[in-house]
Design an enzyme around this catalytic site. Structure first.
Site, PDB file in Angstrom:
ATOM      1  N   GLY A 248       1.353   3.944   4.819  1.00  0.00           N
ATOM      2  CA  GLY A 248       2.110   3.274   3.778  1.00  0.00           C
ATOM      3  C   GLY A 248       2.732   1.996   4.324  1.00  0.00           C
ATOM      4  O   GLY A 248       3.506   2.032   5.274  1.00  0.00           O
ATOM      5  N   SER A 249       2.409   0.846   3.775  1.00  0.00           N
ATOM      6  CA  SER A 249       2.779  -0.401   4.422  1.00  0.00           C
ATOM      7  C   SER A 249       2.478  -1.596   3.525  1.00  0.00           C
ATOM      8  O   SER A 249       2.293  -1.446   2.322  1.00  0.00           O
ATOM      9  CB  SER A 249       2.027  -0.519   5.750  1.00  0.00           C
ATOM     10  OG  SER A 249       0.677  -0.097   5.570  1.00  0.00           O
ATOM     11  N   ARG A 250       2.362  -2.790   4.141  1.00  0.00           N
ATOM     12  CA  ARG A 250       2.163  -4.015   3.371  1.00  0.00           C
ATOM     13  C   ARG A 250       1.378  -5.038   4.193  1.00  0.00           C
ATOM     14  O   ARG A 250       1.483  -5.063   5.420  1.00  0.00           O
ATOM     15  CB  ARG A 250       3.529  -4.590   3.003  1.00  0.00           C
ATOM     16  CG  ARG A 250       3.499  -5.792   2.092  1.00  0.00           C
ATOM     17  CD  ARG A 250       4.913  -6.146   1.692  1.00  0.00           C
ATOM     18  NE  ARG A 250       5.322  -7.465   2.118  1.00  0.00           N
ATOM     19  CZ  ARG A 250       6.570  -7.892   2.163  1.00  0.00           C
ATOM     20  NH1 ARG A 250       7.554  -7.067   1.848  1.00  0.00           N
ATOM     21  NH2 ARG A 250       6.849  -9.111   2.537  1.00  0.00           N
TER      22      ARG A 250
ATOM     23  N   MET B 239       0.840  -1.200   0.000  1.00  0.00           N
ATOM     24  CA  MET B 239       0.000   0.000   0.000  1.00  0.00           C
ATOM     25  C   MET B 239       0.874   1.250   0.000  1.00  0.00           C
ATOM     26  O   MET B 239       1.771   1.374   0.842  1.00  0.00           O
ATOM     27  CB  MET B 239      -0.888   0.021   1.251  1.00  0.00           C
ATOM     28  CG  MET B 239      -1.843  -1.142   1.346  1.00  0.00           C
ATOM     29  SD  MET B 239      -2.730  -1.150   2.950  1.00  0.00           S
ATOM     30  CE  MET B 239      -1.462  -1.867   3.998  1.00  0.00           C
TER      31      MET B 239
END
Length: 230
Positions: free
Chosen positions: A187-189, A99
């Protein structure tokens, strides 16, 4: 009306305090210097946009696994689930959805399942697009059991900008596919580790919509998909 609804979407409750902080700072910036105030307006609008939480229409056919996050499929490969979940040392098929700061960051359950274990592990804040982020970065992991006895893991991974993982899931809690269980700022995964017989139905580089895009199917007979940029 549809256009208005696409813009004026619900805001996740976690976001209101940040929106308020941005708005107060904006007022201060206007008092200090008007041009800075307009910069604050832009940042406040972005903060509001970041915390949007639009409704999604989730496919409900048995065996389908739905994307837990908005974003791009970063990688599809075999990997061992986080050791803190106690799922063994055998590698499983893993689908990673990355993301960016403009994606919806509300995370959703991939399938109807019960949470068997919840585990948090502190770590670094490397770029979540890197493969080693799944090992080194701060993460929140869920071990989930389906009605047929199979198990999957869902892992929220903090990124370079992300500094806060919100996970509302608790051990023993049951979820329907597409139900919200958490959020990551900013912001990440999210990784999904599949069980045997679950076949990925997305391709690397494909964009997913949380709660809507089918990423895998339990018992699928087709081969894993590939994709091309066209």
């Amino acid at each position: 009306m549809d256009t208005i609804r696409s813009v004026l979407v619900p805001i996740h409750r976690e976001g209101w305090k940040f929106i308020a902080i941005f708005a107060v700072v904006t007022l201060v910036l206007f008092w200090v210097a008007e041009p800075l105030g307009w910069l604050g307006v832009i940042l406040t609008c972005w903060c509001t946009y970041f915390f949007r939480d639009p409704p999604r229409v989730t496919p409900v056919r048995e065996g389908l696994l739905i994307s837990p996050a908005d974003g791009v499929v970063q990688m599809i490969e075999r990997a061992v689930p986080p050791e803190e979940l106690g799922m063994g040392s055998d590698a499983r098929q893993r689908i990673s959805v990355f993301m960016n700061v403009f994606d919806v960051h509300v995370n959703r359950s991939p399938i109807d399942a019960t949470v068997m274990a919840v585990a948090y592990r502190p770590g670094k804040f490397l770029n979540a697009a890197l493969d080693k982020a799944s090992i080194d970065n701060e993460r929140q992991s869920l071990r989930m059991k389906l009605n047929n006895g199979k198990e999957i893991a869902v892992v929220q991974i903090a990124g370079l900008v992300a500094r806060r993982i919100l996970c509302e899931a608790r051990e023993g809690q049951s979820y329907k596919a597409g139900e919200r269980f958490g959020l990551i700022r900013f912001g990440s995964r999210v990784d999904v580790y599949l069980d045997d017989g679950m076949v990925p139905l997305v391709a690397t580089g494909q964009r997913c919509v949380a709660g809507e895009t089918v990423i895998a199917e339990d018992g699928a007979t087709e081969q894993p998909r590939t994709g091309e940029v066209r």
